[in-house]
Design an enzyme around this catalytic site. Structure first.
Site, PDB file in Angstrom:
ATOM      1  N   SER A 133     -15.033 -39.957  14.631  1.00  0.00           N
ATOM      2  CA  SER A 133     -14.408 -41.198  15.094  1.00  0.00           C
ATOM      3  C   SER A 133     -14.081 -42.018  13.851  1.00  0.00           C
ATOM      4  O   SER A 133     -14.675 -41.808  12.790  1.00  0.00           O
ATOM      5  CB  SER A 133     -15.408 -41.978  15.950  1.00  0.00           C
ATOM      6  OG  SER A 133     -14.968 -43.314  16.174  1.00  0.00           O
ATOM      7  N   TYR A 146     -23.764 -46.699  17.461  1.00  0.00           N
ATOM      8  CA  TYR A 146     -22.721 -45.664  17.567  1.00  0.00           C
ATOM      9  C   TYR A 146     -22.144 -45.345  16.185  1.00  0.00           C
ATOM     10  O   TYR A 146     -21.992 -44.169  15.835  1.00  0.00           O
ATOM     11  CB  TYR A 146     -21.626 -46.149  18.514  1.00  0.00           C
ATOM     12  CG  TYR A 146     -20.494 -45.157  18.699  1.00  0.00           C
ATOM     13  CD1 TYR A 146     -20.703 -43.929  19.325  1.00  0.00           C
ATOM     14  CD2 TYR A 146     -19.202 -45.458  18.249  1.00  0.00           C
ATOM     15  CE1 TYR A 146     -19.657 -43.023  19.501  1.00  0.00           C
ATOM     16  CE2 TYR A 146     -18.157 -44.554  18.425  1.00  0.00           C
ATOM     17  CZ  TYR A 146     -18.382 -43.340  19.047  1.00  0.00           C
ATOM     18  OH  TYR A 146     -17.355 -42.450  19.204  1.00  0.00           O
TER      19      TYR A 146
HETATM   20  P1  NDP Z   1     -15.641 -39.048  27.746  1.00  0.00           P
HETATM   21  O1  NDP Z   1     -16.763 -39.927  28.179  1.00  0.00           O
HETATM   22  O2  NDP Z   1     -14.418 -38.980  28.598  1.00  0.00           O
HETATM   23  O3  NDP Z   1     -16.168 -37.546  27.514  1.00  0.00           O
HETATM   24  C1  NDP Z   1     -17.435 -37.290  26.993  1.00  0.00           C
HETATM   25  C2  NDP Z   1     -17.778 -35.846  27.312  1.00  0.00           C
HETATM   26  O4  NDP Z   1     -19.045 -35.544  26.721  1.00  0.00           O
HETATM   27  C3  NDP Z   1     -17.888 -35.597  28.798  1.00  0.00           C
HETATM   28  O5  NDP Z   1     -17.272 -34.358  29.108  1.00  0.00           O
HETATM   29  C4  NDP Z   1     -19.382 -35.515  29.030  1.00  0.00           C
HETATM   30  O6  NDP Z   1     -19.656 -34.598  30.096  1.00  0.00           O
HETATM   31  C5  NDP Z   1     -19.838 -34.906  27.705  1.00  0.00           C
HETATM   32  N1  NDP Z   1     -21.262 -35.129  27.466  1.00  0.00           N
HETATM   33  C6  NDP Z   1     -21.915 -36.304  27.431  1.00  0.00           C
HETATM   34  N2  NDP Z   1     -23.218 -36.093  27.230  1.00  0.00           N
HETATM   35  C7  NDP Z   1     -23.382 -34.736  27.150  1.00  0.00           C
HETATM   36  C8  NDP Z   1     -24.483 -33.898  26.945  1.00  0.00           C
HETATM   37  N3  NDP Z   1     -25.728 -34.400  26.802  1.00  0.00           N
HETATM   38  N4  NDP Z   1     -24.310 -32.571  26.900  1.00  0.00           N
HETATM   39  C9  NDP Z   1     -23.063 -32.045  27.055  1.00  0.00           C
HETATM   40  N5  NDP Z   1     -21.969 -32.780  27.245  1.00  0.00           N
HETATM   41  C10 NDP Z   1     -22.136 -34.127  27.288  1.00  0.00           C
HETATM   42  O7  NDP Z   1     -15.265 -39.543  26.285  1.00  0.00           O
HETATM   43  P2  NDP Z   1     -14.230 -38.994  25.172  1.00  0.00           P
HETATM   44  O8  NDP Z   1     -13.476 -37.831  25.642  1.00  0.00           O
HETATM   45  O9  NDP Z   1     -13.503 -40.178  24.681  1.00  0.00           O
HETATM   46  O10 NDP Z   1     -15.276 -38.572  24.036  1.00  0.00           O
HETATM   47  C11 NDP Z   1     -15.265 -37.303  23.408  1.00  0.00           C
HETATM   48  C12 NDP Z   1     -15.667 -37.486  21.958  1.00  0.00           C
HETATM   49  O11 NDP Z   1     -14.717 -38.330  21.302  1.00  0.00           O
HETATM   50  C13 NDP Z   1     -17.031 -38.159  21.735  1.00  0.00           C
HETATM   51  O12 NDP Z   1     -17.677 -37.495  20.677  1.00  0.00           O
HETATM   52  C14 NDP Z   1     -16.660 -39.586  21.326  1.00  0.00           C
HETATM   53  O13 NDP Z   1     -17.652 -40.166  20.537  1.00  0.00           O
HETATM   54  C15 NDP Z   1     -15.382 -39.335  20.570  1.00  0.00           C
HETATM   55  N6  NDP Z   1     -14.467 -40.453  20.387  1.00  0.00           N
HETATM   56  C16 NDP Z   1     -13.968 -41.148  21.465  1.00  0.00           C
HETATM   57  C17 NDP Z   1     -13.035 -42.167  21.245  1.00  0.00           C
HETATM   58  C18 NDP Z   1     -12.476 -42.979  22.359  1.00  0.00           C
HETATM   59  O14 NDP Z   1     -12.014 -44.116  22.110  1.00  0.00           O
HETATM   60  N7  NDP Z   1     -12.429 -42.492  23.580  1.00  0.00           N
HETATM   61  C19 NDP Z   1     -12.552 -42.481  19.905  1.00  0.00           C
HETATM   62  C20 NDP Z   1     -13.149 -41.693  18.864  1.00  0.00           C
HETATM   63  C21 NDP Z   1     -14.042 -40.716  19.117  1.00  0.00           C
HETATM   64  P3  NDP Z   1     -20.884 -34.664  31.110  1.00  0.00           P
HETATM   65  O15 NDP Z   1     -21.164 -36.116  31.381  1.00  0.00           O
HETATM   66  O16 NDP Z   1     -20.371 -33.907  32.294  1.00  0.00           O
HETATM   67  O17 NDP Z   1     -22.004 -33.959  30.404  1.00  0.00           O
HETATM   68  C1  8X3 Z   2     -14.609 -44.721  19.519  1.00  0.00           C
HETATM   69  C2  8X3 Z   2     -13.726 -45.640  18.728  1.00  0.00           C
HETATM   70  O1  8X3 Z   2     -13.554 -47.973  17.711  1.00  0.00           O
HETATM   71  O2  8X3 Z   2     -14.719 -47.741  19.862  1.00  0.00           O
HETATM   72  O3  8X3 Z   2     -15.140 -43.745  18.677  1.00  0.00           O
HETATM   73  O4  8X3 Z   2     -15.753 -46.993  17.823  1.00  0.00           O
HETATM   74  S1  8X3 Z   2     -14.488 -47.152  18.525  1.00  0.00           S
END
Ligand code: NDP
Ligand code: 8X3
Length: 254
Positions: A133, A146
């Site tokens: 991120s 985070y």
């Molecule tokens: P979502 O919440 O849509 O997806 C998160 C995914 O992680 C879900 O599929 C969830 O599935 C899975 N997950 C959570 N906990 C577990 C676990 N213990 N074991 C296995 N799977 C798990 O968020 P995003 O798609 O946005 O996030 C994906 C990645 O991108 C993360 O690493 C996040 O930090 C990163 N990110 C997100 C940003 C944003 O603004 N959205 C920006 C930058 C980075 P389930 O609950 O079914 O297990």
């Molecule tokens: C998620 C982006 O800016 O909310 O990784 O930390 S921010």
């Protein structure tokens, strides 16, 4: 599963970037093994794509072991599972939430990588893509738990690249900015109104924007390692500096 096709494992594939990456990687000819905790949501993503869907909790060593044992061959590991929990200041920090973020965003990636590294090496052309991120190199108030976890993930990723030098495994970090997925809803404990405020008046990334970057890095020629990709919405200059347009009828004058 066809033996000659490359196999991609995607964690956190039941929503957001992981679900979208399942689509873009299938399009690029990978056979997929998808993991997440919500089995019904995972099947809804994976079954139309012909993917294998296996329940996975990356915070649980036994679940990781069972998942990784069930995977015979891996060419690409996308460590995408991750979330933020809460937005408290350091003064108000909730240790349990910090622990959960480190278990998921750091140790979860460590566990999956450690378990699948022998198979990635055995493939002769492996690739680890970690979804970091902009929080891996920026900070903001209320984000310390985070951002600290994503800074730690970034250190893990960079170290892994050095440790694997000379071996046939590439290492990439994808670092998105604000993207509309279930992320904000999870961060704010299911509070939809608070989650929607995160994207108010701006145009965030969508999951497909990030999934296309994942597919792109994974399809470069094998001598090319894309170290990192930073992707932000045009409306975001830094984690703290976001261009927001006033809502129509909010009283602002041209
Ligand atoms: P979502 O919440 O849509 O997806 C998160 C995914 O992680 C879900 O599929 C969830 O599935 C899975 N997950 C959570 N906990 C577990 C676990 N213990 N074991 C296995 N799977 C798990 O968020 P995003 O798609 O946005 O996030 C994906 C990645 O991108 C993360 O690493 C996040 O930090 C990163 N990110 C997100 C940003 C944003 O603004 N959205 C920006 C930058 C980075 P389930 O609950 O079914 O297990
Ligand atoms: C998620 C982006 O800016 O909310 O990784 O930390 S921010």
């Amino acid at each position: 599963m066809n033996e000659t096709r490359r196999v991609a494992v995607v964690t956190g594939a039941s929503s957001g970037f992981g679900a979208a990456a399942a689509v873009t990687l299938t399009r690029e000819g990978f056979d997929l093994v998808l993991g997440a905790r919500r089995a019904d949501r995972l099947r809804a993503v994976g079954e139309p794509l012909g993917a294998r869907c296996l329940r996975l909790d990356v915070t649980d060593p036994e679940s990781v072991e069972a998942f990784c044992d069930a995977v015979e061959r891996v060419d690409l590991l996308v460590n995408n599972a991750g979330n933020a929990f809460g937005a408290e200041s350091i003064a108000e920090a909730d240790e349990a939430k910090w622990r959960s973020m480190f278990e998921l965003n750091v140790l979860g990636v460590l566990r999956m990588t450690k378990a699948l590294l022998p198979k990635l090496l055995a493939s002769g052309d492996g690739h680890v893509v970690n979804v970091g991120s902009i929080a891996g190199f920026e900070v903001y108030p209320g984000g310390a738990g985070y951002t600290a976890s994503k800074h730690a993930l970034r250190a893990l990723t960079r170290t892994l690249r050095i440790e694997l030098l000379g071996q046939p495994v590439r290492v990439t970090e994808i670092s998105p900015g604000l993207a509309e997925t279930e992320f904000a809803l999870v961060r704010h404990g299911g509070d939809r109104e608070r989650a929607s405020k995160v994207y108010e008046g701006m145009t965030p990334l969508v999951a497909l924007d990030v999934a296309e970057a994942i597919a792109w890095v994974a399809t470069r020629p094998s001598h090319v390692n894309i170290d990192e990709v930073v992707i932000r919405p045009r409306d975001q200059a830094t984690a703290l500096l976001v261009h927001r347009r006033p809502a129509p009828g909010s009283g602002s004058r041209p």
